[in-house]
Scaffold this active site. Structure first.
Site, PDB file in Angstrom:
ATOM      1  N   TRP A  35       1.279  -1.452  -0.394  1.00 46.70           N
ATOM      2  CA  TRP A  35      -0.421   0.114  -0.256  1.00 46.70           C
ATOM      3  C   TRP A  35       0.768   0.946  -0.118  1.00 46.70           C
ATOM      4  O   TRP A  35       1.976   1.446   1.306  1.00 46.70           O
ATOM      5  CB  TRP A  35      -1.064   0.384   1.442  1.00 46.70           C
ATOM      6  CG  TRP A  35      -1.971   1.547   1.499  1.00 46.70           C
ATOM      7  CD1 TRP A  35      -2.546   2.028   0.171  1.00 46.70           C
ATOM      8  CD2 TRP A  35      -1.740   2.687   2.354  1.00 46.70           C
ATOM      9  NE1 TRP A  35      -3.481   3.076   1.013  1.00 46.70           N
ATOM     10  CE2 TRP A  35      -1.519   3.420   1.442  1.00 46.70           C
ATOM     11  CE3 TRP A  35      -0.202   2.475   3.364  1.00 46.70           C
ATOM     12  CZ2 TRP A  35      -1.992   4.567   2.633  1.00 46.70           C
ATOM     13  CZ3 TRP A  35      -0.425   3.826   3.879  1.00 46.70           C
ATOM     14  CH2 TRP A  35      -1.556   4.818   3.307  1.00 46.70           C
ATOM     15  N   GLU A  65      -3.044  -3.060  -2.053  1.00 48.00           N
ATOM     16  CA  GLU A  65      -4.406  -2.598  -1.500  1.00 48.00           C
ATOM     17  C   GLU A  65      -4.606  -0.660  -1.889  1.00 48.00           C
ATOM     18  O   GLU A  65      -3.472  -0.156  -2.412  1.00 48.00           O
ATOM     19  CB  GLU A  65      -4.264  -2.099  -0.235  1.00 48.00           C
ATOM     20  CG  GLU A  65      -4.997  -1.391   0.423  1.00 48.00           C
ATOM     21  CD  GLU A  65      -4.746  -1.517   2.320  1.00 48.00           C
ATOM     22  OE1 GLU A  65      -3.582  -1.978   2.001  1.00 48.00           O
ATOM     23  OE2 GLU A  65      -5.612  -1.009   3.427  1.00 48.00           O
ATOM     24  N   LYS A 105      -7.343   2.739  -2.798  1.00 51.82           N
ATOM     25  CA  LYS A 105      -8.027   3.819  -1.202  1.00 51.82           C
ATOM     26  C   LYS A 105      -8.418   4.844  -2.130  1.00 51.82           C
ATOM     27  O   LYS A 105      -8.035   4.912  -3.242  1.00 51.82           O
ATOM     28  CB  LYS A 105      -6.905   4.106  -0.437  1.00 51.82           C
ATOM     29  CG  LYS A 105      -7.057   4.916   0.603  1.00 51.82           C
ATOM     30  CD  LYS A 105      -6.233   4.790   2.130  1.00 51.82           C
ATOM     31  CE  LYS A 105      -6.093   6.048   2.600  1.00 51.82           C
ATOM     32  NZ  LYS A 105      -5.509   6.403   4.081  1.00 51.82           N
ATOM     33  N   ASP A 122      -9.407  -3.182   2.094  1.00 56.10           N
ATOM     34  CA  ASP A 122      -9.532  -3.190   3.559  1.00 56.10           C
ATOM     35  C   ASP A 122     -11.047  -2.014   3.383  1.00 56.10           C
ATOM     36  O   ASP A 122     -11.221  -1.770   2.470  1.00 56.10           O
ATOM     37  CB  ASP A 122      -8.206  -1.921   3.655  1.00 56.10           C
ATOM     38  CG  ASP A 122      -8.392  -0.660   5.104  1.00 56.10           C
ATOM     39  OD1 ASP A 122      -9.185  -0.789   5.796  1.00 56.10           O
ATOM     40  OD2 ASP A 122      -7.152  -0.866   5.042  1.00 56.10           O
ATOM     41  N   HIS A 158     -11.217   1.584   2.461  1.00 57.20           N
ATOM     42  CA  HIS A 158     -11.169   2.581   2.040  1.00 57.20           C
ATOM     43  C   HIS A 158     -11.598   2.663   1.151  1.00 57.20           C
ATOM     44  O   HIS A 158     -11.678   2.372  -1.036  1.00 57.20           O
ATOM     45  CB  HIS A 158      -9.635   1.168   1.375  1.00 57.20           C
ATOM     46  CG  HIS A 158      -8.558   1.498   1.518  1.00 57.20           C
ATOM     47  ND1 HIS A 158      -7.493   1.148   1.489  1.00 57.20           N
ATOM     48  CD2 HIS A 158      -8.215   2.039   3.609  1.00 57.20           C
ATOM     49  CE1 HIS A 158      -6.244   1.645   3.025  1.00 57.20           C
ATOM     50  NE2 HIS A 158      -7.144   1.945   3.680  1.00 57.20           N
ATOM     51  N   HIS A 169      -7.636  -5.868   5.073  1.00 57.15           N
ATOM     52  CA  HIS A 169      -7.785  -5.272   5.914  1.00 57.15           C
ATOM     53  C   HIS A 169      -9.452  -4.390   6.844  1.00 57.15           C
ATOM     54  O   HIS A 169      -9.547  -4.169   6.279  1.00 57.15           O
ATOM     55  CB  HIS A 169      -6.754  -4.767   5.987  1.00 57.15           C
ATOM     56  CG  HIS A 169      -5.393  -4.273   5.101  1.00 57.15           C
ATOM     57  ND1 HIS A 169      -4.999  -3.638   5.035  1.00 57.15           N
ATOM     58  CD2 HIS A 169      -4.811  -5.375   5.079  1.00 57.15           C
ATOM     59  CE1 HIS A 169      -3.320  -4.147   5.238  1.00 57.15           C
ATOM     60  NE2 HIS A 169      -4.152  -5.145   5.460  1.00 57.15           N
ATOM     61  N   ASP A 207     -11.686   6.929   6.828  1.00 58.64           N
ATOM     62  CA  ASP A 207     -10.766   5.435   7.129  1.00 58.64           C
ATOM     63  C   ASP A 207     -10.283   5.850   8.358  1.00 58.64           C
ATOM     64  O   ASP A 207      -9.115   5.781   7.995  1.00 58.64           O
ATOM     65  CB  ASP A 207      -9.618   5.728   5.434  1.00 58.64           C
ATOM     66  CG  ASP A 207      -9.065   4.632   5.685  1.00 58.64           C
ATOM     67  OD1 ASP A 207      -9.330   3.095   6.272  1.00 58.64           O
ATOM     68  OD2 ASP A 207      -7.660   4.204   5.332  1.00 58.64           O
ATOM     69  N   ASP A 234     -10.224   4.372  10.803  1.00 61.14           N
ATOM     70  CA  ASP A 234      -9.773   2.741  11.483  1.00 61.14           C
ATOM     71  C   ASP A 234     -10.028   2.487  12.806  1.00 61.14           C
ATOM     72  O   ASP A 234      -9.240   2.126  13.505  1.00 61.14           O
ATOM     73  CB  ASP A 234      -8.210   2.849  11.122  1.00 61.14           C
ATOM     74  CG  ASP A 234      -7.475   2.529   9.901  1.00 61.14           C
ATOM     75  OD1 ASP A 234      -8.052   1.265   9.565  1.00 61.14           O
ATOM     76  OD2 ASP A 234      -7.410   3.354   9.392  1.00 61.14           O
ATOM     77  N   ASP A 276      -7.149  -4.487  10.162  1.00 65.97           N
ATOM     78  CA  ASP A 276      -6.113  -2.803  10.042  1.00 65.97           C
ATOM     79  C   ASP A 276      -6.959  -1.835  11.123  1.00 65.97           C
ATOM     80  O   ASP A 276      -8.190  -1.571  10.269  1.00 65.97           O
ATOM     81  CB  ASP A 276      -6.117  -2.829   8.314  1.00 65.97           C
ATOM     82  CG  ASP A 276      -5.471  -1.253   8.237  1.00 65.97           C
ATOM     83  OD1 ASP A 276      -4.807  -1.240   9.736  1.00 65.97           O
ATOM     84  OD2 ASP A 276      -5.286  -1.156   7.160  1.00 65.97           O
TER      85      ASP A 276
HETATM   86  C1  RNT Z   1      -3.610   3.079   5.380  1.00 66.35           C
HETATM   87  C2  RNT Z   1      -4.320   1.073   4.296  1.00 66.35           C
HETATM   88  C3  RNT Z   1      -2.253   0.636   4.820  1.00 66.35           C
HETATM   89  C4  RNT Z   1      -2.153   0.787   6.240  1.00 66.35           C
HETATM   90  C5  RNT Z   1      -1.086  -0.084   7.184  1.00 66.35           C
HETATM   91  C6  RNT Z   1      -0.085   0.635   8.082  1.00 66.35           C
HETATM   92  O1  RNT Z   1      -4.348   3.403   4.413  1.00 66.35           O
HETATM   93  O2  RNT Z   1      -4.856   1.016   5.164  1.00 66.35           O
HETATM   94  O3  RNT Z   1      -2.805  -0.620   5.296  1.00 66.35           O
HETATM   95  O4  RNT Z   1      -3.356   1.107   7.618  1.00 66.35           O
HETATM   96  O5  RNT Z   1       0.015  -0.312   6.100  1.00 66.35           O
HETATM   97 ZN    ZN Z   2      -5.567  -1.233   5.310  1.00 66.04          ZN
END
Ligand code: RNT
Ligand code: ZN
Length: 415
Positions: free
Chosen positions: A183, A222, A224, A255, A258, A282, A290, A292, A322
């Site tokens: 990513w 990955e 986003k 993810d 994302h 993720h 995003d 998290d 993630d």
């Molecule tokens: C970032 C991505 C990525 C990170 C990690 C730390 O938006 O989700 O995967 O969160 O690699």
């Molecule tokens: Zn991620």
């Protein structure tokens, strides 16, 4: 027989009346090894530098007791694992190498910096996954692998190549393929008029990076929607990587934070699996962006778990987590999120899918919806408790006290 076993017996009979074998579900759940992300333990800081977290991602909160070094991080992860049923994996970022106090730049890293990780992982029954790290570095800027500056682009190509070699050696030593996630944050804050240029540079960088073929690692890419400060354009968009991975037969990382808020990540599984060899997840929880947040049982996570099971794709989906929440006990965050993901998978494994499909094939829409609704209140919790009991880990909320004790004895003594 204790109460947990008694409840389980009743649940087993109830599920059997719908033609579902709870023992088979428990067996399948034990075979799902979730890749815990090492970066929840220290808010994505890593052991390379003291610098800020960059790359459009943000960990918020400053709850005391975060891991400050490799020993603390390992101890925290083992503590979390002791409260999670089953055997799992650990997903490392390159900045978590065992650098032993030395300055190792990203274009200098090699397997020696991960040797102690492999030994530690093997000693603790864990397998490792890996990530190259494009963020939190003086050369990160807004563009890394898509940078028109050949010196900077070359630096990141070298970094990523080295990371693949490391992942391959990890995979070889542990006897299980190491999934390497790629990513990068590359993008721009405002209206971008040379979108094609950066994307063609990224494509060229990836082609160079993937020139070497490896046997013991798997590449996963990955996408986003956007990062903080990079809102208008993301080089590695969903379309870009879907096309790239389809053409090159690479894995796609989904993810769950994302995508556009109304997009269903679950619905991508069947489309993508028809065209790429496998997926990496993720699993996260976006709140308005995003963000998290810690993964919980919610419709999005449940739908995703059900879709994987309905597609019979458990062996083609590498499930990782993630999120990074610095506002609550970080070990607790691991335990909540991993157990929640497992609980969603268990509910998926207990779904009366044959009957539901029969209804669907016969055009019985009412019956399908009714059974889906009833399935929501089936006693899956009793099966989960039994799964925890058999795995010798805390049943129900009893892990709260264990985490509080660890906080008192270990975390509160840091700083
Ligand atoms: C970032 C991505 C990525 C990170 C990690 C730390 O938006 O989700 O995967 O969160 O690699
Ligand atoms: Zn991620």
């Amino acid at each position: 027989m204790g109460n947990i076993e008694k409840s389980y017996e009743l649940a087993r009979e109830r599920y059997a009346s719908l033609g579902i074998d709870t023992e088979a579900a428990i067996k399948k759940l034990a075979d799902i090894h979730i890749s815990l992300h090492c970066w929840q333990a220290d808010d994505v800081a890593g052991f390379e530098s003291e610098g800020d977290l960059t790359g459009g991602i943000q960990a918020t909160g400053n709850y005391p007791g975060k891991a400050r070094n490799i020993e603390e991080l390992r101890a925290d992860i083992l503590k979390a694992l002791s409260l999670i049923p089953g055997t799992h994996r650990l997903n490392l970022h390159e900045i978590y190498g065992d650098f032993k106090g030395e300055k190792v730049d990203r274009d200098e890293v090699d397997f020696s910096h991960f040797e102690s990780w492999v030994e530690w992982a093997m000693a603790n029954g864990l397998k490792l996954d890996f990530n190259s790290t494009s963020f939190s570095h003086p050369k990160s800027g807004d563009l890394t692998l898509a940078n028109p500056d050949e010196e900077i682009r070359g630096f990141w190509i070298e970094h990523t190549r080295r990371c693949r070699a490391i992942a391959d050696e990890i995979g070889r030593r542990q006897g299980s393929p190491c999934v390497m996630n790629l990513w990068i944050h590359d993008g721009s804050k405002d209206i971008t008029v040379n979108r094609m240029l950066y994307r063609s540079l990224l494509k060229d960088s990836l082609d160079k990076i993937f020139e070497t073929k490896y046997e013991h690692m798997l590449d996963s890419l990955e996408s986003k929607v956007f990062g903080i400060g990079l809102e208008s354009y993301t080089v590695g968009s969903n379309d870009f990587y879907t096309a790239y991975c389809t053409q090159k037969q690479k894995l796609i990382t989904l993810d769950t934070g994302h995508f556009h808020p109304t997009e269903s990540i679950a619905d991508k599984v069947s489309s993508m699996l028809l065209f790429v060899p496998a997926l990496m997840l993720h699993v996260s929880r976006p709140v308005r962006w995003d963000s998290d947040h810690v993964t919980i049982i919610n419709d999005e996570t449940l739908d995703l778990a059900k879709e994987i099971v309905r597609c019979d794709a458990l062996d083609r989906v590498n499930i990782g987590l993630d999120y990074f929440d610095g506002s609550i006990n970080r070990i607790g965050a691991y335990v909540i999120g991993t157990r929640a993901t497992q609980k969603c998978l268990l509910q998926a494994l207990l779904e009366p899918i044959e009957t539901l499909r029969g209804y669907e094939a016969a055009g019985k829409g009412f019956e399908r919806l009714a059974l889906l609704e009833e399935a929501k209140s089936m006693p899956w919790g009793a099966v989960w408790d039994e799964f925890c009991r058999r795995n010798g880990v805390a049943v129900g909320e009893s892990y709260i006290a264990e985490i509080n004790a660890y906080e008192k004895e270990v975390l509160s003594k840091r700083n």
